[in-house]
Design a protein around this motif. Structure first.
Motif, PDB file in Angstrom:
ATOM      1  N   GLY A   1      40.299  36.189  34.189  1.00  0.00           N
ATOM      2  CA  GLY A   1      41.321  35.516  34.979  1.00  0.00           C
ATOM      3  C   GLY A   1      41.883  34.315  34.247  1.00  0.00           C
ATOM      4  N   PRO A   2      42.717  33.549  34.925  1.00  0.00           N
ATOM      5  CA  PRO A   2      43.357  32.380  34.299  1.00  0.00           C
ATOM      6  C   PRO A   2      42.367  31.371  33.738  1.00  0.00           C
ATOM      7  N   GLU A   3      41.191  31.276  34.357  1.00  0.00           N
ATOM      8  CA  GLU A   3      40.209  30.294  33.887  1.00  0.00           C
ATOM      9  C   GLU A   3      39.645  30.659  32.521  1.00  0.00           C
ATOM     10  N   VAL A   4      39.749  31.926  32.139  1.00  0.00           N
ATOM     11  CA  VAL A   4      39.218  32.378  30.851  1.00  0.00           C
ATOM     12  C   VAL A   4      40.271  32.250  29.751  1.00  0.00           C
TER      13      VAL A   4
ATOM     14  N   SER B   1      32.169  30.752  24.791  1.00  0.00           N
ATOM     15  CA  SER B   1      31.604  30.367  26.086  1.00  0.00           C
ATOM     16  C   SER B   1      32.358  31.032  27.228  1.00  0.00           C
ATOM     17  N   GLY B   2      33.520  31.608  26.941  1.00  0.00           N
ATOM     18  CA  GLY B   2      34.280  32.310  27.971  1.00  0.00           C
ATOM     19  C   GLY B   2      33.877  33.758  28.158  1.00  0.00           C
ATOM     20  N   LEU B   3      32.954  34.260  27.349  1.00  0.00           N
ATOM     21  CA  LEU B   3      32.559  35.672  27.461  1.00  0.00           C
ATOM     22  C   LEU B   3      32.056  36.021  28.858  1.00  0.00           C
ATOM     23  N   SER B   4      31.318  35.105  29.470  1.00  0.00           N
ATOM     24  CA  SER B   4      30.720  35.396  30.772  1.00  0.00           C
ATOM     25  C   SER B   4      31.772  35.610  31.859  1.00  0.00           C
ATOM     26  N   GLY B   5      32.993  35.142  31.615  1.00  0.00           N
ATOM     27  CA  GLY B   5      34.058  35.307  32.595  1.00  0.00           C
ATOM     28  C   GLY B   5      34.821  36.604  32.467  1.00  0.00           C
TER      29      GLY B   5
END
Length: 282
Positions: free
Chosen positions: A139-142, A217-221
């Motif tokens: 999503g946008p947060e990623v 660190s964005g992989l989890s999203g």
């Protein structure tokens, strides 16, 4: 109508083993989306750097992007992009920003500040992160972290290719950093790997490492494709490892990974995709 995936894969295998190997870890449909995006981006780069590259070729490429977004593709890569656009919200703005980076590459290239360098890295690679993020279910947060990962990869490319770029009239190393570290264009042109030059390279390597940590660190999203993205990032980080090992001698040599070196990264990529970035690296 299905695009000619064999033709699009041929573009990947010709121009980027790194991206191709990573793409195989996507689920089937997302893998095709990644192929379509990469083919479109890579052919834009080729419109600048290829044998027939130049302003006219870049304009022709942009017309193809527009046709894909308007649902009237002609070339096979446009059909692939149009296919992807039917399935994911890939922002046209990212392609517009990428075109600005390609216009810079028409050169000659001289970047003034480190901020200018980061803008350029966003334009030609951070934008790819924006395009891939929807395909991977982010999503946008990623998106911001996907941009950082793209910037890290492009900065790695720049550090790898200083000598080759110089021959094309391109100096992506910012003037402010050259001055700060006491490196001259004459040093670059004469292939002098001085202590000052190594310090400059170490500074930009550290910048790239920070960007990788933030990006990964964005992989989890992401809902899918985490291993694919981790694999691509680890291969690029491996290039940084080689640059450091060779004392940053990138004016006469080009650091690269062999097939077995790439394959040895697979277990680490799978682990990273499951567990994320270790706390000590976050």
């Amino acid at each position: 109508m299905e695009p000619d995936w064999k033709a699009l894969v041929g573009i990947l295998r010709r121009y980027s083993t790194t991206f191709y190997v990573g793409s195989l870890l996507f689920p089937p449909e997302a893998r095709k989306g990644a192929w379509a995006v990469y083919a479109a981006c890579r052919l834009g780069d080729e419109a600048v750097d290829g044998p027939e590259g130049g302003a006219a070729a870049l304009k022709a490429w942009w017309r193809g992007v527009v046709r894909a977004y308007e649902g009237r593709p002609k070339e096979e890569w446009e059909k692939g992009l149009a296919w992807a656009l039917e399935r994911w919200p890939i922002p046209l703005e990212a392609f517009r920003d990428m075109r600005e980076g390609f216009l810079t590459d028409l050169g000659p290239v001289r970047l003034g500040t480190e901020d200018d360098l980061m803008v350029y890295c966003y334009q030609v690679a951070g934008t790819v992160g924006r395009m891939i993020a929807p395909i991977a279910g982010g999503g946008p947060e990623v998106e911001a972290k996907a941009v950082r990962l793209g910037q890290a990869m492009q900065l790695t490319n720049i550090l790898r290719d200083v000598g080759e770029d110089l021959e094309r009239g391109r100096v992506y190393l910012p003037t402010e950093l050259l001055d700060r570290f006491g490196v001259t264009l004459s040093d670059l042109r004469e292939g002098r790997i001085t202590p000052q030059y190594r310090a400059l390279m170490a500074h930009l390597e550290a910048k790239a490492r920070d960007l990788y940590r933030e990006g990964l660190s964005g992989l989890s999203g992401l809902k899918q494709g985490r291993a694919a993205i981790a694999m691509a990032a680890l291969q690029y980080q491996g290039i940084l490892d080689k640059l450091r090992l060779f004392g940053y001698d990138n004016l006469r040599h080009r650091a690269h990974l062999g097939t077995w070196e790439r394959l040895r990264l697979l277990p680490k990529a799978l682990l990273l995709s499951r567990n994320g970035v270790p706390a000590t690296e976050a």
